[in-house]
Design a protein around this motif. Sequence first.
Motif, PDB file in Angstrom:
ATOM      1  N   ALA A 324       4.612  -4.496  21.071  1.00 31.57           N
ATOM      2  CA  ALA A 324       4.964  -4.100  19.694  1.00 31.57           C
ATOM      3  C   ALA A 324       3.969  -3.068  19.136  1.00 31.57           C
ATOM      4  CB  ALA A 324       5.035  -5.320  18.801  1.00 31.57           C
ATOM      5  N   GLU A 325       2.706  -3.325  19.398  1.00 31.47           N
ATOM      6  CA  GLU A 325       1.671  -2.421  18.883  1.00 31.47           C
ATOM      7  C   GLU A 325       1.806  -1.032  19.528  1.00 31.47           C
ATOM      8  OE1 GLU A 325      -3.106  -2.455  19.096  1.00 31.47           O
ATOM      9  OE2 GLU A 325      -2.102  -4.406  19.297  1.00 31.47           O
ATOM     10  N   GLY A 326       2.016  -1.054  20.822  1.00 30.46           N
ATOM     11  CA  GLY A 326       2.188   0.198  21.575  1.00 30.46           C
ATOM     12  C   GLY A 326       3.409   0.954  21.083  1.00 30.46           C
ATOM     13  N   ARG A 327       4.489   0.219  20.839  1.00 31.91           N
ATOM     14  CA  ARG A 327       5.727   0.870  20.382  1.00 31.91           C
ATOM     15  C   ARG A 327       5.517   1.538  19.025  1.00 31.91           C
ATOM     16  NH1 ARG A 327       8.103  -4.135  22.234  1.00 31.91           N
ATOM     17  NH2 ARG A 327       8.489  -4.817  20.100  1.00 31.91           N
ATOM     18  N   GLU A 328       4.710   0.847  18.169  1.00 33.02           N
ATOM     19  CA  GLU A 328       4.439   1.411  16.840  1.00 33.02           C
ATOM     20  C   GLU A 328       3.677   2.732  16.979  1.00 33.02           C
ATOM     21  OE1 GLU A 328       2.677  -1.329  14.102  1.00 33.02           O
ATOM     22  OE2 GLU A 328       2.199   0.253  12.654  1.00 33.02           O
ATOM     23  N   ARG A 329       2.695   2.705  17.876  1.00 29.55           N
ATOM     24  CA  ARG A 329       1.884   3.913  18.084  1.00 29.55           C
ATOM     25  C   ARG A 329       2.773   5.057  18.638  1.00 29.55           C
ATOM     26  NH1 ARG A 329      -0.531   7.250  16.558  1.00 29.55           N
ATOM     27  NH2 ARG A 329      -1.639   8.676  17.915  1.00 29.55           N
ATOM     28  N   VAL A 349      10.100  -1.187  12.132  1.00 35.89           N
ATOM     29  CA  VAL A 349      11.071  -0.569  13.057  1.00 35.89           C
ATOM     30  C   VAL A 349      10.648  -0.886  14.489  1.00 35.89           C
ATOM     31  CG1 VAL A 349      12.074   1.602  13.873  1.00 35.89           C
ATOM     32  CG2 VAL A 349      11.580   1.311  11.430  1.00 35.89           C
ATOM     33  N   ALA A 350       9.350  -0.695  14.779  1.00 35.18           N
ATOM     34  CA  ALA A 350       8.855  -0.870  16.150  1.00 35.18           C
ATOM     35  C   ALA A 350       9.028  -2.303  16.630  1.00 35.18           C
ATOM     36  CB  ALA A 350       7.390  -0.452  16.221  1.00 35.18           C
ATOM     37  N   ARG A 351       8.854  -3.253  15.717  1.00 28.62           N
ATOM     38  CA  ARG A 351       8.982  -4.670  16.112  1.00 28.62           C
ATOM     39  C   ARG A 351      10.390  -4.971  16.625  1.00 28.62           C
ATOM     40  NH1 ARG A 351       5.246  -5.460  12.250  1.00 28.62           N
ATOM     41  NH2 ARG A 351       6.700  -5.705  10.518  1.00 28.62           N
ATOM     42  N   GLU A 352      11.337  -4.256  16.078  1.00 27.18           N
ATOM     43  CA  GLU A 352      12.740  -4.477  16.469  1.00 27.18           C
ATOM     44  C   GLU A 352      13.077  -3.853  17.833  1.00 27.18           C
ATOM     45  OE1 GLU A 352      15.139  -6.111  14.625  1.00 27.18           O
ATOM     46  OE2 GLU A 352      13.395  -6.726  13.435  1.00 27.18           O
ATOM     47  N   LEU A 353      12.141  -3.099  18.387  1.00 23.76           N
ATOM     48  CA  LEU A 353      12.481  -2.316  19.581  1.00 23.76           C
ATOM     49  C   LEU A 353      12.031  -2.982  20.874  1.00 23.76           C
ATOM     50  CD1 LEU A 353      11.576   1.263  18.258  1.00 23.76           C
ATOM     51  CD2 LEU A 353      13.788   0.094  18.212  1.00 23.76           C
ATOM     52  N   ASP A 360      12.615   5.843  25.482  1.00 29.68           N
ATOM     53  CA  ASP A 360      13.661   5.348  24.576  1.00 29.68           C
ATOM     54  C   ASP A 360      13.248   5.586  23.114  1.00 29.68           C
ATOM     55  OD1 ASP A 360      15.055   4.353  26.755  1.00 29.68           O
ATOM     56  OD2 ASP A 360      14.152   2.347  26.601  1.00 29.68           O
ATOM     57  N   ILE A 361      11.963   5.349  22.850  1.00 31.42           N
ATOM     58  CA  ILE A 361      11.491   5.501  21.469  1.00 31.42           C
ATOM     59  C   ILE A 361      11.562   6.979  21.049  1.00 31.42           C
ATOM     60  CG2 ILE A 361       9.504   5.209  19.909  1.00 31.42           C
ATOM     61  CD1 ILE A 361       8.745   2.747  21.687  1.00 31.42           C
ATOM     62  N   ALA A 362      11.246   7.873  21.992  1.00 29.61           N
ATOM     63  CA  ALA A 362      11.349   9.312  21.696  1.00 29.61           C
ATOM     64  C   ALA A 362      12.793   9.665  21.341  1.00 29.61           C
ATOM     65  CB  ALA A 362      10.870  10.125  22.889  1.00 29.61           C
ATOM     66  N   SER A 363      13.777   9.122  22.085  1.00 20.50           N
ATOM     67  CA  SER A 363      15.179   9.437  21.750  1.00 20.50           C
ATOM     68  C   SER A 363      15.564   8.824  20.409  1.00 20.50           C
ATOM     69  CB  SER A 363      16.189   8.903  22.764  1.00 20.50           C
ATOM     70  OG  SER A 363      15.676   8.793  24.000  1.00 20.50           O
ATOM     71  N   ARG A 389      19.087   2.977  16.108  1.00 24.14           N
ATOM     72  CA  ARG A 389      18.920   1.867  17.059  1.00 24.14           C
ATOM     73  C   ARG A 389      20.290   1.294  17.424  1.00 24.14           C
ATOM     74  NH1 ARG A 389      17.997  -3.598  16.444  1.00 24.14           N
ATOM     75  NH2 ARG A 389      17.839  -3.404  14.195  1.00 24.14           N
ATOM     76  N   GLU A 390      21.135   1.116  16.393  1.00 22.84           N
ATOM     77  CA  GLU A 390      22.473   0.582  16.672  1.00 22.84           C
ATOM     78  C   GLU A 390      23.260   1.520  17.578  1.00 22.84           C
ATOM     79  OE1 GLU A 390      24.344  -0.518  12.935  1.00 22.84           O
ATOM     80  OE2 GLU A 390      22.673  -1.932  12.634  1.00 22.84           O
TER      81      GLU A 390
END
Length: 407
Positions: A324-329, A349-353, A360-363, A389-390
């Motif tokens: 989660a932390e990495g995704r946020e960054r 937002v990141a927690r949901e990913l 994926d996060i870049a897209s 995301r949806e």
Amino acid sequence: MSHSPSLPDRPRLELDPEMSETERLEAIRQHYRRILQVNDELEDRLDDAQDRRGELKTDVDELKRENEVLKTSSLYIASVEEITEDGVVIKQHGNNQEVLTQASTTLESDLRPGDRVAINDSFAVQQVLDDETDSRAQAMEVTESPDVEYADIGGIDDQIREVREAVEDPLDDPEQFEAVGVEPPSGVLLHGPPGTGKTMLAKAVANESDATFIKMAGSELVRKFIGEGARLVRDLFELAAEREPAVIFIDEIDAVAAKRTDSKTSGDAEVQRTMMQLLSEMDGFDDRGEVRIMAATNRFDMLDEAILRPGRFDRLIEVPEPNAEGRERILEIHTQDMNVAADTDVGEVARELDGYSGADIASLATEAGMFAVRDGRTEVRQSDFEAAREKLQDAEQTEEQVINYQY
Ligand SMILES: Nc1ncnc2c1ncn2[C@@H]1O[C@H](COP(=O)(O)OP(=O)(O)OP(=O)(O)O)[C@@H](O)[C@H]1O
């Protein structure tokens, strides 16, 4: 082509009005006999022609078969060294054997020293190949200084540290390693799921060490012609030596370094040869102070252990999916140039990913921006990230359905 001897003349019946009945009858009889004779002659000729046709057909069938064999059998790659009166001197790729051989007269007039050619088992030149520089240029990506920095990579700080230690430090200060008496790792293998930043990491370390970045995809090394993959591997290391300091990065290394399978197809043997060349380049590369070797794979479980032995890829670094932390960054990095509404909670937002990779996060970030654009807004809101995301989830589900449907 020789022409067949001319056919017998057609017999003519010449009747003189002065002739008696008996004479006319005799002339007609003679004419009849002559026609029978010509007919026999023609029949013989027809038989001969049919025999000849049969022989030629056998020749044609034979040539067709040979042609098929030539087309389907593997050819070897060689370079033309010299064209002499006695034939063509070629040097086979892979084993560097020099051979004096022949090319067909039509091919010979086209050959120039330095040309790349395909040869068969008996070394006869079969075809001239495209310019080698093209295939080399296509297979390798060379960047003087890639534009990725460590700060662009989120969520894998430990991996960045390890890579710097294994690649950047020995490039920056080889004397330090020598003075302490430790060998820096020979090769660094990054492994983990797709899109987690392995390529970025390799580019960033080349950039920060002011090294040329030379990338080759493992799949590019799996070539059509025997010896070509091995030759590309040699070219890769030669190029790196010319451009040092340099970082060699072989992506999808599993394409050439998968565990041996039982199948004995020639394609498999060619992949093995390419891997052997890679191993021998790494083994013979003792003094590689200025060239570092990195590779990446999503299929660590498939790798042949031979490439993981000491002196080869002996530093393994796992690049996992971000937490989660990495995704946020990562999301922060990919939205830093975007006009994001102040009340957006990127952390939420990141927690949901869960399960999203860096790619994926870049897209997702780009997709969220697109929602704002479509809506005619200049500011990206939290709701845009949710909509994105949806959308990506739906797309993924459709993709899964398609795959399930196909199989
Ligand atoms: N950790 C990360 N931080 C920031 N962006 C990332 C990260 N990981 C991936 N990305 C984004 O995803 C893109 C693809 O990443 P990259 O090519 O480095 O992945 P990879 O692990 O090499 O993938 P593959 O195994 O598919 O080759 C990058 O250009 C970047 O936009």
